[in-house]
Design a protein around this motif. Structure first.
Motif: not given
Length: 470
Positions: A208-236
């Motif tokens: 899977m993509s690095f972005d996807a595996v990082l979300r699944r294994r690290v940032t998701g389980p830690l609840g790091l909702d604002d830690t992403t590789l991509s721009e989120d227009p809703e958070k601009a």
């Protein structure tokens, strides 16, 4: 012995070398979460103009505190605080290393696995006299690989968004061309390329993509909702606008195959949660084990006081041992770290690229004996020169066989390189150049009015050193 701005001094990327009488020593304040931190931050932003805005977050036995400062003349409207989103540049590497450690804890990868095991068919990783590059080498800057790939479209240090559009095909196509100068694991050499290869190796393992595996294994389980590789227009509206060395606005960086080395956006809130995993073990069990594994690794670091854990530097100074990481992007400068013995952790995020950002203030939280630069150096007044005049100052200049600079043409000025460390200088006159990265450091070129410079005099802290052209 007087220290010079050679390859060793270039590692000291503060707001300038600490001048006598211009540094706050440990007697000035106790800053482990004390009110004095706000004063240091205000001074750095409002008087030293290191950025337009910045946020510091601290965890300590007394609790969690957030500090912020913004220049009143800054044309910014986003809310500034622990939920402000910054590009965190090379702090990304700690997340990538944590992901590797999680894979190892779960038995899906091994620290001693060769990189070759995770490359596409037909792609050959470089080696040295039979010693292969391992995943540990990649995660500790020990792979003997260069800072950046050698096939970037524009690899100049000051090129904007220099990694955007760099593809996996580019990454793997260039890999067989590297020639290692020593055995992997034996020396420290900072490498964005190495961490990119590490992140993509994990992605290939998980299909899977690095972005996807990082979300699944690290940032998701830690609840790091604002830690992403991509721009989120809703958070601009919460995103800090980046600025370059001269506090001019710059756009957000784009994704690339090198994103595992630099590409995350995050907040002080999220990074404090990450630090709490290392400080107090707060997090899922597989990540607690991964954090312990990261800190158990011991490899060469970049100076006599520092060793490498997985992703983290481990520094021992003034009787303190602490872990830290920092990073500079096109429009940000970041620092984070923790001191297990004191039970403190800190993150410092600034919205401008600079030589040192808030690093020394962050270190002060971890090590009360750390000096903090208080010097207010006037900003250089740069001038525009004809291209021919700029090129006369390029070349290689040597003070001693182990102390030399390579100066090349960049995008916004000239780039002074010493090993993997680079600073940008611009002219203040036909023969004198200065750097917004290291205020107070002056390069004065000899003979540029008539032709190529015969040499240069480096002026620093009241000392002068002559480097001849070679």
């Amino acid at each position: 012995m007087v220290q010079r701005l050679d390859r060793r001094m270039l590692l000291m990327t503060g707001l300038g070398a600490l001048a006598a009488g211009c540094a706050l020593g440990p007697e000035a304040a106790a800053t482990n979460g004390a009110d004095d931190l706000q004063g240091l931050l205000d001074h750095r932003i409002l008087r030293q103009r290191a950025a337009n805005a910045a946020v510091i977050g601290v965890l300590s036995p007394a609790g969690r505190r957030i500090y912020s400062a913004r220049r009143p003349e800054a044309d910014e409207t986003y809310p500034l605080g622990d939920r402000t989103i910054f590009e965190i540049a090379s702090l990304t590497k700690v997340f990538t290393a944590l992901l590797l450690a999680a894979e190892v804890v779960d038995g899906r990868m091994g620290l001693d696995d060769p990189l070759q095991d995770y490359l596409p068919d037909g792609v050959v990783a470089p080696s040295f006299e039979g010693r292969a590059i391992t995943l540990t080498d990649l995660a500790t800057h020990g792979a003997a690989l260069p800072l950046r790939p050698n096939n970037l479209a524009n690899g100049a240090a000051d090129a904007p968004d220099k990694y955007a559009g760099y593809t996996l095909d580019d990454l793997y196509r260039g890999l067989p061309d590297y020639r290692l100068g020593y055995a992997p694991g034996s020396q420290f050499r900072y490498s964005n390329l190495g961490f990119a290869l590490l992140g993509q190796a994990i992605a290939r393992r998980e299909a899977m993509s690095f972005d996807a595996v990082l979300r699944r294994r690290v940032t998701g389980p830690l609840g790091l909702d604002d830690t992403t590789l991509s721009e989120d227009p809703e958070k601009a509206r919460r995103r800090a606008r980046g600025h370059d060395l001269y506090l001019d606005p710059v756009g957000a960086g784009g994704p690339s195959a090198l994103s595992p080395a630099y590409g995350l956006r995050s907040t002080a809130h999220d990074i404090l949660r990450l630090l709490d995993l290392f400080l107090d073990g707060r997090g899922p069990s597989h990540l607690r084990g991964a954090a312990r594994l990261m800190l158990a690794t011991d490899r060469p670091g970049d100076d006599d006081t520092t060793r490498m854990a997985l992703g983290w530097r481990r520094t021992t100074a003034h009787g303190e041992t602490y872990y830290w990481s920092n990073g500079s992007g096109d429009g940000s400068r970041c620092f984070m770290g923790f001191n297990p013995a004191r039970g403190v952790a800190v993150v410092a995020l600034a919205d401008a690229a600079s030589g040192g950002g808030l690093d020394d203030i962050g270190r002060r939280v971890l090590d009360p004996a750390q000096e903090v630069d208080a010097a207010v150096v006037p900003a250089p007044e740069f001038v525009t020169l004809p291209e021919e005049m700029l090129l006369r100052a390029t070349g290689r200049f040597e003070y001693a066989p182990d102390d030399a600079f390579d100066i090349t043409r960049g995008v916004t000025g000239l780039v002074v390189s010493s090993g993997p460390i680079q600073i940008v200088i611009r002219p203040t006159s036909p023969s004198v150049y200065a750097s917004a990265m290291m205020p107070g450091v002056i390069f004065e070129f000899d003979g540029v009015e008539a032709g190529p410079a015969r040499g240069l005099t480096l002026h620093q802290d009241g000392q002068s050193f002559y480097y001849r052209r070679v």
